[in-house]
Design an enzyme around this catalytic site. Structure first.
Site, PDB file in Angstrom:
ATOM      1  N   LEU A  93       5.539   6.998  -5.496  1.00  0.00           N
ATOM      2  CA  LEU A  93       6.497   7.040  -4.390  1.00  0.00           C
ATOM      3  C   LEU A  93       6.992   8.479  -4.312  1.00  0.00           C
ATOM      4  CD1 LEU A  93       8.700   3.829  -4.931  1.00  0.00           C
ATOM      5  CD2 LEU A  93       6.869   4.152  -3.262  1.00  0.00           C
ATOM      6  N   ASP A  94       7.179   8.974  -3.090  1.00  0.00           N
ATOM      7  CA  ASP A  94       7.703  10.325  -2.922  1.00  0.00           C
ATOM      8  C   ASP A  94       9.087  10.430  -3.557  1.00  0.00           C
ATOM      9  OD1 ASP A  94       5.440  10.983  -1.468  1.00  0.00           O
ATOM     10  OD2 ASP A  94       6.363  10.468   0.454  1.00  0.00           O
ATOM     11  N   LYS A  95       9.499  11.647  -3.847  1.00  0.00           N
ATOM     12  CA  LYS A  95      10.764  11.894  -4.536  1.00  0.00           C
ATOM     13  C   LYS A  95      11.933  11.133  -3.914  1.00  0.00           C
ATOM     14  CE  LYS A  95      14.132  15.567  -5.372  1.00  0.00           C
ATOM     15  NZ  LYS A  95      14.486  16.988  -5.119  1.00  0.00           N
ATOM     16  N   ARG A 139       5.050   8.384   6.321  1.00  0.00           N
ATOM     17  CA  ARG A 139       5.814   9.472   6.947  1.00  0.00           C
ATOM     18  C   ARG A 139       4.966  10.235   7.959  1.00  0.00           C
ATOM     19  NH1 ARG A 139       7.856  12.604   1.795  1.00  0.00           N
ATOM     20  NH2 ARG A 139       8.959  13.866   3.336  1.00  0.00           N
TER      21      ARG A 139
END
Length: 309
Positions: free
Chosen positions: A136-138, A239
């Site tokens: 998962l992205d930050k 995104r």
């Protein structure tokens, strides 16, 4: 270092397949590596062929070297655990927590936290490290699966590749899509100019196939709450895909720069809310639901009030 001694009861089976069937904690690829490295003896002689035939009564000795330690230190970072047993861990990742060590983040990542939480992790791939199955992205929050054994890691990754594991996200986007459901089937690759971004890049120019399914959960005036389901797992997939169709994720510092929803957010309003997978050992269906973070709850409350006024 661990030594295992077995006496074969069956005949005609390949060495790697026989050992994989006997040793549930080691994946077949890991066993093949051990054979190639000379760590398997049959009747006292080193056997470096994974295709060697095992005969009834063969004495097999397997030496498992100690896992190579990572140059990482455990960190006492609290974890919000949704599910855990000796094979698998599913947690609710908060915004701001980087998954893997990177420049500027060497001691405050999820990996550091896992090394503290699971000090006796099996060496996955021969390295003593937590088995991050997907990322998962930050600043993306929500459910994240961690394998505790080599076998579990291989099984869970195979589920993702076969698309039998379901990863569902909730995100708030700018604008109001005209349809209620849709699919974005566009290859994703590194942006040709801005290397921090991903973009729609043709396959012939290095893009990788990426498919995102979506459906509207709630219309909120000039904003929309959408449920996304990943068919593939490319970096920044939701995104980049959302931005591509003209509806970037609210608060996304990369793909919706300059747009503001009137609520301060720690990052993009994107949350991995449900993860469904098959338990790698028991075969049981595991479903983990990650509660919405307070920032997303607040954003939805504000947008609902605006939309109804």
């Amino acid at each position: 270092m661990t030594e295992l001694n077995l006496e074969a009861q069956h005949t005609g089976e390949r060495l790697d397949r026989y050992l994989a069937a006997q040793l549930s904690d080691l994946s077949r690829s890991r066993i093949q590596d051990l054979i190639a490295q000379g760590n398997v003896k049959v009747n006292g002689e080193i056997c470096s062929s994974k295709k060697a035939t095992v005969l009834s009564g063969d004495r097999i000795q397997l030496t498992i070297p100690p896992a190579e330690p990572l140059e990482l230190q455990p960190a006492d970072i609290p974890l919000d655990i949704l599910y855990e047993d000796e094979h698998l861990l599913i947690l609710n990742k908060p915004a701001g927590l980087v998954v893997h060590p990177a420049p500027g983040h060497q001691s405050d990542t999820l990996v550091n936290a896992l090394l503290a939480h699971c000090p006796n992790l099996t060496g996955i791939g021969g390295v003593q490290r937590p088995g991050i199955v997907h990322r998962l992205d930050k600043d993306t929050t929500g459910a994240l699966a961690i394998a505790k054994t080599d076998r579990a890691h291989q099984h869970l990754q195979a589920q993702l590749k076969a698309k039998t594991a379901r990863r569902e996200y909730l995100g708030v986007v700018y604008g109001a899509p005209k349809t209620e459901i849709g699919t974005i089937d566009q290859p994703i690759g590194r942006h040709p100019i801005d290397r921090k971004k991903m973009a729609i890049v043709p396959v012939e120019k290095g893009g990788r196939p990426a498919v995102t399914h979506w459906r509207i959960k709630e219309r909120l005036g000039n904003f929309t709450l959408i449920e996304f389901q990943l068919e593939t797992g490319r970096t920044h997939q939701i995104r980049a895909h959302s931005a591509h169709i003209g509806h970037p994720i609210v608060g996304d510092p990369v793909y919706s720069s300059g747009r503001f929803a009137g609520v301060n957010l720690p990052g993009q309003a994107l949350h991995a809310w449900r993860l469904q997978l098959q338990h790698p050992v028991t075969g049981e269906l595991i479903e983990a639901v990650a509660p919405l973070p307070q920032s997303l709850i607040t954003l939805l409350d504000v947008l609902r009030r605006r939309a109804s006024s």
